[in-house]
Design a protein around this motif. Sequence first.
Motif, PDB file in Angstrom:
ATOM      1  N   LEU A  25     -20.357  37.724   5.977  1.00  0.00           N
ATOM      2  CA  LEU A  25     -19.686  38.715   6.811  1.00  0.00           C
ATOM      3  C   LEU A  25     -20.109  38.574   8.270  1.00  0.00           C
ATOM      4  O   LEU A  25     -19.275  38.620   9.180  1.00  0.00           O
ATOM      5  N   ARG A  26     -21.398  38.373   8.506  1.00  0.00           N
ATOM      6  CA  ARG A  26     -21.871  38.193   9.879  1.00  0.00           C
ATOM      7  C   ARG A  26     -21.283  36.923  10.505  1.00  0.00           C
ATOM      8  O   ARG A  26     -20.956  36.918  11.682  1.00  0.00           O
ATOM      9  N   ARG A  27     -21.149  35.867   9.692  1.00  0.00           N
ATOM     10  CA  ARG A  27     -20.553  34.633  10.210  1.00  0.00           C
ATOM     11  C   ARG A  27     -19.084  34.844  10.573  1.00  0.00           C
ATOM     12  O   ARG A  27     -18.619  34.341  11.593  1.00  0.00           O
ATOM     13  N   MET A  28     -18.356  35.553   9.724  1.00  0.00           N
ATOM     14  CA  MET A  28     -16.936  35.796  10.002  1.00  0.00           C
ATOM     15  C   MET A  28     -16.755  36.641  11.258  1.00  0.00           C
ATOM     16  O   MET A  28     -15.805  36.437  12.013  1.00  0.00           O
ATOM     17  N   ILE A  31     -21.454  37.433  14.504  1.00  0.00           N
ATOM     18  CA  ILE A  31     -22.611  38.217  14.914  1.00  0.00           C
ATOM     19  C   ILE A  31     -23.838  37.331  14.721  1.00  0.00           C
ATOM     20  O   ILE A  31     -24.128  36.923  13.603  1.00  0.00           O
ATOM     21  N   PRO A  32     -24.563  37.017  15.794  1.00  0.00           N
ATOM     22  CA  PRO A  32     -25.726  36.142  15.638  1.00  0.00           C
ATOM     23  C   PRO A  32     -26.830  36.832  14.840  1.00  0.00           C
ATOM     24  O   PRO A  32     -26.958  38.055  14.867  1.00  0.00           O
ATOM     25  N   TRP A  33     -27.612  36.028  14.139  1.00  0.00           N
ATOM     26  CA  TRP A  33     -28.663  36.600  13.309  1.00  0.00           C
ATOM     27  C   TRP A  33     -29.774  37.209  14.156  1.00  0.00           C
ATOM     28  O   TRP A  33     -30.559  38.025  13.668  1.00  0.00           O
ATOM     29  N   THR A  34     -29.819  36.865  15.458  1.00  0.00           N
ATOM     30  CA  THR A  34     -30.840  37.413  16.346  1.00  0.00           C
ATOM     31  C   THR A  34     -30.477  38.792  16.867  1.00  0.00           C
ATOM     32  O   THR A  34     -31.331  39.472  17.429  1.00  0.00           O
ATOM     33  N   SER A  35     -29.219  39.215  16.701  1.00  0.00           N
ATOM     34  CA  SER A  35     -28.840  40.549  17.168  1.00  0.00           C
ATOM     35  C   SER A  35     -29.441  41.598  16.251  1.00  0.00           C
ATOM     36  O   SER A  35     -29.589  41.403  15.057  1.00  0.00           O
ATOM     37  N   LYS A  37     -28.663  44.281  14.592  1.00  0.00           N
ATOM     38  CA  LYS A  37     -27.671  45.152  13.963  1.00  0.00           C
ATOM     39  C   LYS A  37     -28.029  45.324  12.495  1.00  0.00           C
ATOM     40  O   LYS A  37     -28.339  44.353  11.808  1.00  0.00           O
ATOM     41  N   THR A  38     -27.971  46.540  12.024  1.00  0.00           N
ATOM     42  CA  THR A  38     -28.267  46.796  10.622  1.00  0.00           C
ATOM     43  C   THR A  38     -27.088  46.359   9.764  1.00  0.00           C
ATOM     44  O   THR A  38     -25.963  46.190  10.253  1.00  0.00           O
ATOM     45  N   ASN A  39     -27.349  46.186   8.480  1.00  0.00           N
ATOM     46  CA  ASN A  39     -26.277  45.810   7.560  1.00  0.00           C
ATOM     47  C   ASN A  39     -25.205  46.896   7.511  1.00  0.00           C
ATOM     48  O   ASN A  39     -24.012  46.588   7.428  1.00  0.00           O
ATOM     49  N   GLU A  40     -25.615  48.153   7.565  1.00  0.00           N
ATOM     50  CA  GLU A  40     -24.642  49.247   7.533  1.00  0.00           C
ATOM     51  C   GLU A  40     -23.725  49.197   8.750  1.00  0.00           C
ATOM     52  O   GLU A  40     -22.523  49.442   8.649  1.00  0.00           O
ATOM     53  N   ARG A  41     -24.286  48.879   9.903  1.00  0.00           N
ATOM     54  CA  ARG A  41     -23.476  48.794  11.123  1.00  0.00           C
ATOM     55  C   ARG A  41     -22.482  47.634  11.040  1.00  0.00           C
ATOM     56  O   ARG A  41     -21.328  47.767  11.442  1.00  0.00           O
ATOM     57  N   VAL A  42     -22.926  46.512  10.494  1.00  0.00           N
ATOM     58  CA  VAL A  42     -22.037  45.358  10.329  1.00  0.00           C
ATOM     59  C   VAL A  42     -20.910  45.708   9.358  1.00  0.00           C
ATOM     60  O   VAL A  42     -19.740  45.384   9.600  1.00  0.00           O
ATOM     61  N   LEU A  43     -21.249  46.375   8.259  1.00  0.00           N
ATOM     62  CA  LEU A  43     -20.225  46.778   7.292  1.00  0.00           C
ATOM     63  C   LEU A  43     -19.229  47.749   7.919  1.00  0.00           C
ATOM     64  O   LEU A  43     -18.029  47.674   7.655  1.00  0.00           O
ATOM     65  N   ASN A  44     -19.708  48.665   8.766  1.00  0.00           N
ATOM     66  CA  ASN A  44     -18.804  49.591   9.446  1.00  0.00           C
ATOM     67  C   ASN A  44     -17.883  48.872  10.418  1.00  0.00           C
ATOM     68  O   ASN A  44     -16.703  49.197  10.524  1.00  0.00           O
TER      69      ASN A  44
END
Length: 66
Positions: A25-28, A31-35, A37-44
């Motif tokens: 999901l982060r790749r799509m 979103i870089p792995w260094t940012s 951002k929590t998993n919940e924020r990415v899912l939102n």
Amino acid sequence: MYGCEAWTISKQIQNKLEATEMWFLRRMLRIPWTSKKTNERVLNEANKRRSLVRTIRKRQPPFWAT
């Protein structure tokens, strides 16, 4: 997902599957792995819920049917 009907999913494997799903999901979303951002924020941001493990479990027959 090929052959997932026969997989045994332990808690450790479930955690790895969920981590892999978040990595995809982060790749799509690029979103870089260094940012920070929590998993919940990415899912939102993606308007998604975790669904990979749930999908695998739907494809598996009930344990009493084996």
